[in-house]
Design an enzyme around this catalytic site. Structure first.
Site, PDB file in Angstrom:
ATOM      1  N   GLN A 300      10.384   0.862   8.286  1.00  0.00           N
ATOM      2  CA  GLN A 300      10.380   1.661   6.803  1.00  0.00           C
ATOM      3  C   GLN A 300       9.209   1.434   5.965  1.00  0.00           C
ATOM      4  O   GLN A 300       8.778   2.217   5.497  1.00  0.00           O
ATOM      5  CB  GLN A 300      11.847   1.377   6.170  1.00  0.00           C
ATOM      6  CG  GLN A 300      12.935   2.181   6.495  1.00  0.00           C
ATOM      7  CD  GLN A 300      13.904   2.069   5.629  1.00  0.00           C
ATOM      8  OE1 GLN A 300      13.859   1.491   4.832  1.00  0.00           O
ATOM      9  NE2 GLN A 300      14.974   2.673   6.129  1.00  0.00           N
ATOM     10  N   GLU A 385     -19.194  11.294 -12.049  1.00  0.00           N
ATOM     11  CA  GLU A 385     -18.792  12.314 -12.673  1.00  0.00           C
ATOM     12  C   GLU A 385     -17.816  12.187 -13.908  1.00  0.00           C
ATOM     13  O   GLU A 385     -16.994  13.023 -14.053  1.00  0.00           O
ATOM     14  CB  GLU A 385     -18.292  13.399 -11.502  1.00  0.00           C
ATOM     15  CG  GLU A 385     -19.281  13.817 -10.713  1.00  0.00           C
ATOM     16  CD  GLU A 385     -19.778  15.085 -10.986  1.00  0.00           C
ATOM     17  OE1 GLU A 385     -19.500  15.867 -11.777  1.00  0.00           O
ATOM     18  OE2 GLU A 385     -21.049  15.299 -10.583  1.00  0.00           O
TER      19      GLU A 385
END
Length: 405
Positions: A300, A385
């Site tokens: 899991q 950016e």
């Protein structure tokens, strides 16, 4: 009757599959080599030009896709191939976006083709905004542009840094201050044509990631450009400066910010391409790597991590597509949706590539597998950016209406 749909059309799917094939067959096999060489992959840029990927016409077609998702789809596929080579191919588009955002139709028609060259003689272009003392704070730019009325020329002096293709570009688009006392509102963008005297490359940077993309300083020493190299023209600039002096806020966008606003969702799409590539490597590895007698995805802890990786990638893509659709349909970014898309996609790429390394264990830390390169490449997407911190500042100001600092 129009119905809501997120499905790509036939033409968009054809472009996506075409780009994916180029990324898989041409970019990926060369990625490790050019990362090690830290050089511009001119042969691959030329290959892209020969089949029509590296051309102003191709990017114009994607840019004017009414859905807005043409550019994000293209960016995601190319950067799924490799971020360094991808940026070498699309780095010119940042200068092209500056041209589109600020230039006249005549200027666009003149300079866009020269930015790309031809398939037999490819060229690149550079957008020069950041400076050694002015990165996130674009109002602190020191590069000056002074108009010489006698010759109708602009004289540029200063040093730019972090310029993609800086110094090796045929065409440079430079943001400079015309009236320093007006701060960011006193700036304008200028085209520096090929072979202009006084422009030279300074330091070329050796980088942590995106190493196939050339990044350098650009030195402007008495650079003279004709008056028609001022993007938008002098009349428009004079009107804008006059309104700024009068304190009228609605006087047009800052030259650098107009470029960044237009490009942020596209940059987010690049980050998604990197994240998706790393996720796919990790998913395949988890399904085939056997430990304690079973594939590690049976655990899991591994399976849930992969579930979170895929969920974040899809969520980031939806933010990018929303912002891109809004921009294409002239919807204002009232909540800084462009910044949201770039912020979440950049953070997602960094997290997903880190988790991919973890899932591959020791193999993820070696250059035998591509995820370590992808992780290095992803790091820039929370920095350039507009850093993640700046994106959060822009979003906070937009949603609160307050001058948060």
């Amino acid at each position: 009757m129009n119905t809501f749909s997120l499905a790509l059309g036939e033409d968009q799917l054809a472009v996506r599959d075409w780009l994916h094939g180029f990324a898989a067959d041409v970019i990926r096999p060369a990625a490790a080599e050019w990362d090690e060489r830290e050089e511009t992959p001119w042969p691959i840029i030329q290959e892209a030009a020969k089949i029509g990927i590296y051309s102003p016409d191709f990017y114009a077609q994607q840019y004017f896709d009414p859905s807005g998702v043409g550019i994000p789809v293209a960016m995601e596929e190319l950067f799924w191939g490799d971020a360094g080579i991808g940026l070498a191919i699309v780095g010119t588009t940042l200068a092209a976006v500056a041209l589109l955002a600020n230039g006249t139709d005549e200027q666009i028609g003149t300079w866009a083709p020269q930015m790309f060259g031809t398939p037999d003689d490819v060229k690149v272009a550079a957008f020069c905004s950041s400076e050694p003392d002015a990165g996130s704070d674009v109002s602190a730019l020191r590069t000056r542009a002074v108009h010489d009325q006698a010759t109708d020329e602009w004289v540029l002096n200063g040093t730019k840094t972090w310029a993609t293709n800086g110094g090796i570009a045929a065409v440079h688009v430079v943001v400079a201050t015309v009236e320093p006392e007006l701060g960011a509102r006193g700036q304008a963008s200028f085209v520096v044509p090929p072979g202009t005297r006084g422009l030279s490359q300074g330091q070329k940077f050796k980088k942590h990631g995106i190493r196939a993309s050339h990044t350098a300083e650009v030195v402007l020493d008495g650079v003279r450009v004709p008056g028609n190299c001022l993007l938008g023209g002098k009349e428009k600039l004079d009107e804008r400066l006059a309104r700024a002096r009068e304190g009228v806020r609605k006087s047009g966008r800052n030259a650098a910010m107009a470029t960044f606003e237009a490009s942020r969702p596209a940059v987010g799409a690049q980050a998604i391409g990197i994240a998706r590539a790393a996720y796919e490597v990790a998913l395949d590895y988890a399904k085939t790597r056997v430990q304690f007698g079973r594939p590690i995805i049976d655990n899991q802890g591994v399976a849930f991590t992969l579930a979170d990786m895929r969920t974040r990638i899809d969520a980031a893509r939806l933010l990018v597509w929303r912002a891109s659709w809004m921009a294409a349909n002239q919807q204002p970014f009232t909540a800084a949706e462009g910044s949201m898309s770039k912020l979440y996609a950049g953070e997602t790429a960094k997290w997903v590539t880190g988790q991919a390394m973890q899932l591959l264990g020791g193999n993820g830390f070696t250059r035998e597998y591509p995820v370590e390169r992808m992780h290095r490449d992803s790091a820039i997407y929370t920095i350039f950016e507009g850093t993640s911190e700046i994106q959060r500042l822009v979003i906070a100001r937009a949603i609160s209406g307050m001058p948060i600092r």
